[in-house]
Design a protein around this motif. Sequence first.
Motif, PDB file in Angstrom:
ATOM      1  N   ASN A 245       0.666  -1.144   0.078  1.00  0.00           N
ATOM      2  CA  ASN A 245      -0.075  -0.032  -0.136  1.00  0.00           C
ATOM      3  C   ASN A 245       0.920   1.180  -0.025  1.00  0.00           C
ATOM      4  N   THR A 246       1.096   2.096  -1.140  1.00  0.00           N
ATOM      5  CA  THR A 246       1.702   3.069  -1.348  1.00  0.00           C
ATOM      6  C   THR A 246       0.805   4.172  -1.572  1.00  0.00           C
ATOM      7  N   SER A 247       1.207   5.451  -1.374  1.00  0.00           N
ATOM      8  CA  SER A 247       0.256   6.564  -1.806  1.00  0.00           C
ATOM      9  C   SER A 247       0.196   6.717  -2.995  1.00  0.00           C
ATOM     10  N   PHE A 248      -0.980   7.342  -3.794  1.00  0.00           N
ATOM     11  CA  PHE A 248      -1.213   7.403  -5.020  1.00  0.00           C
ATOM     12  C   PHE A 248      -0.912   8.796  -5.302  1.00  0.00           C
ATOM     13  N   ASN A 249       0.430   9.005  -5.829  1.00  0.00           N
ATOM     14  CA  ASN A 249       0.950  10.265  -6.351  1.00  0.00           C
ATOM     15  C   ASN A 249       2.358   9.576  -6.922  1.00  0.00           C
ATOM     16  N   VAL A 250       2.971  10.603  -7.558  1.00  0.00           N
ATOM     17  CA  VAL A 250       4.243  10.306  -7.889  1.00  0.00           C
ATOM     18  C   VAL A 250       5.319  11.477  -7.102  1.00  0.00           C
TER      19      VAL A 250
ATOM     20  N   GLY B  56     -10.041  14.067 -11.332  1.00  0.00           N
ATOM     21  CA  GLY B  56      -9.180  14.557 -12.418  1.00  0.00           C
ATOM     22  C   GLY B  56      -7.712  14.337 -11.853  1.00  0.00           C
ATOM     23  N   ASP B  57      -7.164  14.770 -10.499  1.00  0.00           N
ATOM     24  CA  ASP B  57      -6.177  14.357 -10.098  1.00  0.00           C
ATOM     25  C   ASP B  57      -5.667  12.805 -10.482  1.00  0.00           C
ATOM     26  N   ALA B  58      -6.600  11.810 -10.082  1.00  0.00           N
ATOM     27  CA  ALA B  58      -6.370  10.498  -9.959  1.00  0.00           C
ATOM     28  C   ALA B  58      -6.004  10.171 -11.530  1.00  0.00           C
ATOM     29  N   VAL B  59      -6.902  10.856 -12.494  1.00  0.00           N
ATOM     30  CA  VAL B  59      -6.603  10.361 -13.891  1.00  0.00           C
ATOM     31  C   VAL B  59      -5.223  11.065 -14.311  1.00  0.00           C
ATOM     32  N   GLU B  60      -4.952  12.132 -14.078  1.00  0.00           N
ATOM     33  CA  GLU B  60      -3.723  12.636 -14.278  1.00  0.00           C
ATOM     34  C   GLU B  60      -2.464  11.646 -13.835  1.00  0.00           C
ATOM     35  N   CYS B  61      -2.495  11.335 -12.464  1.00  0.00           N
ATOM     36  CA  CYS B  61      -1.679  10.853 -11.952  1.00  0.00           C
ATOM     37  C   CYS B  61      -1.579   9.097 -12.643  1.00  0.00           C
ATOM     38  N   PHE B  62      -2.482   8.692 -12.994  1.00  0.00           N
ATOM     39  CA  PHE B  62      -2.457   7.086 -13.564  1.00  0.00           C
ATOM     40  C   PHE B  62      -1.920   7.387 -14.912  1.00  0.00           C
TER      41      PHE B  62
END
Length: 634
Positions: free
Chosen positions: A577-582, A592-598
């Motif tokens: 389990n790691t954070s959803f970001n780069v 929108g953030d989730a799609v961009e990071c994906f």
Amino acid sequence: MATPTAVLGVSAYYHDSAAALVIDGQPVAAAQQERFCRHKGCDQLPTDAIDFCLRQHDLVPADLSSVVFYESPFAKFDRLLATYLQGQLSALPAFVAAMRTWLPTKLWVENHLRGHLGRTLGKQVPLLFSDHHLSHAASAFYPSPFNQAAVLTVDGVGEWSTTCIADGRYAELALLEHIEWPNSLGMLYSAVTRYCGFKINSGEYKLMGLAPYGDPRYVERIREQLIHLADDGSFALNPAYFDYTRRLRTYNQQLETLFDAPTAPLGAKPTRHTADVAASIQQVTDQAMIGLANRAAASTGHTRLCLAGGVALNVVSVAAIERGTDLEQVWVQPAAGDAGGALGAALWACHQEHGVARETPPTPDGMAGAFLGPTPGEPPTDHHPDAADPLLPATTNTDRTAAVLASYQLHAQHLDDDELADQLAARLAAGATVALARGRAEFGPRALGARSILADPRDPSTHRRLNLQTKFREGFRPFAPVVLRDKAADWFDLGQNDRPYMLATDPVTAAIRTEPAPRVPDDDLAAAAVAVRSQLPAITHLDFSARTQTADPERHPFLHRLLARFDARTGCPVLVNTSFNVRGEPIVTTAGDAVECFLAAQVDLLVIDNWLVDRHLQPPSALVARRPSARSDD
Ligand SMILES: [Fe+2]
């Protein structure tokens, strides 16, 4: 029916600004400004976070019982003036730099808050100021599952205090003892963070992650020269090594002499030497924290301890307290840094100023799993990059997520929770990585399943793949596991059975270890990072420890279901389990953030609430990011 007591807490103007709403003593909304404006560690007035908190409960500023700022700007200013006056001429550049930020902003908190919340503030709605460490202490005690407890807060510095011991009893909270600036455990850790080539205020996690790679051969030197740890738990730094009271730099050349080498350049690759320094400062920090915890217990007579302040986010030291003291139980505020000060300030005012009772402690605690932030479908706020995006019509939250996906021309399936958990478990077992953005976001630095990237911890390639291809971060950095709570004891020797917030380390059990430990060349940290040490190589650190999160059906209904399905397929109730970001970007908030990071990260599957997007089923034209990347080397 009595009018509820609704208090808004605000922290700002240092780093990681935040707002929190507490109603009748219960935290109901809290978020960091960075999650909205997308600037990591944003220190501005958290206007988006404030608006979110009010909107969450349909409040307008006039409905509030009070607004509380988390510290006293004037007391802090007083410390600054006194410190720089002592430094005389050599302190002039540092003084000028400080004034540049203080004069236009920090001294005018009241005006800035009134500018945003309107004229009722200070008239019908009182504006209160807490004390920095009182805010930390309140954030640790009031949401804890304890009626009575010792409270320990440790950070860089507040107004004057750097460390406080408090006594919490029901609704009462009294500061008993404190250690003052410039004696600061947080500043010592930050100084060594910079010495080892990491940025102060963000690289401390990296230093902690580097420590297991090193040999703590500087412990004696640190204890003889840098910090004196007294038998009573107090400590004092040797001012000869530190410049932060006099100049723009944190430490001087004597520290480099003490550690036998010059400072590592910012962003430099860790070496055997910096790993040894990291291991040494970690061990000294553990010793200092054990001493302080014992002191807190002795001063208050309590057997339970609550912790907050930036140093409480040192998961290794928390584990050291659990294992190295006679305390019965330790509870750490998940947002232990200054963001959590907003929540603590609101809790303090609620109980101490407005007289809200606390006859029984919250169960299992008062933090609701830390899921106090916005849902992915909420509209972009004023400072969000999508605020003016004409492609995002103002519809309902569910429709908005669908609109975001459609605007990127991504093919998505809408599944119920059961189907979704089944599909994800199957894909994870087959080696896929999954990015989840579901429900209310976490408050605090950890991703706990609402904004997380998940992967199979059994695969030896997962560690390298996630670090280098997905998150674009240093290869040595460790990953953390989330495990079904009722099966956790089979895999980890837990210091405490319930670990919903990933705030301490536990060793993996002897049964799953790979013995003997693999041999790696002394100076090859990258090889050491990926050497297999257990049946869960992706999450087992060099010293066999892991930063455990337990998932339970009450706080983590979907994550629990997913882990159970993964366990049914694989016999393993654990996921990475790691954070959803780069690297360098805040954790995602909106759809929108989730799609961009994906799109930026090499993740196979994206989940936004109940929508599932498979990277491998998209036309290449859909896999194009719209926003410029804010990725940095931070
Ligand atoms: Fe603090």
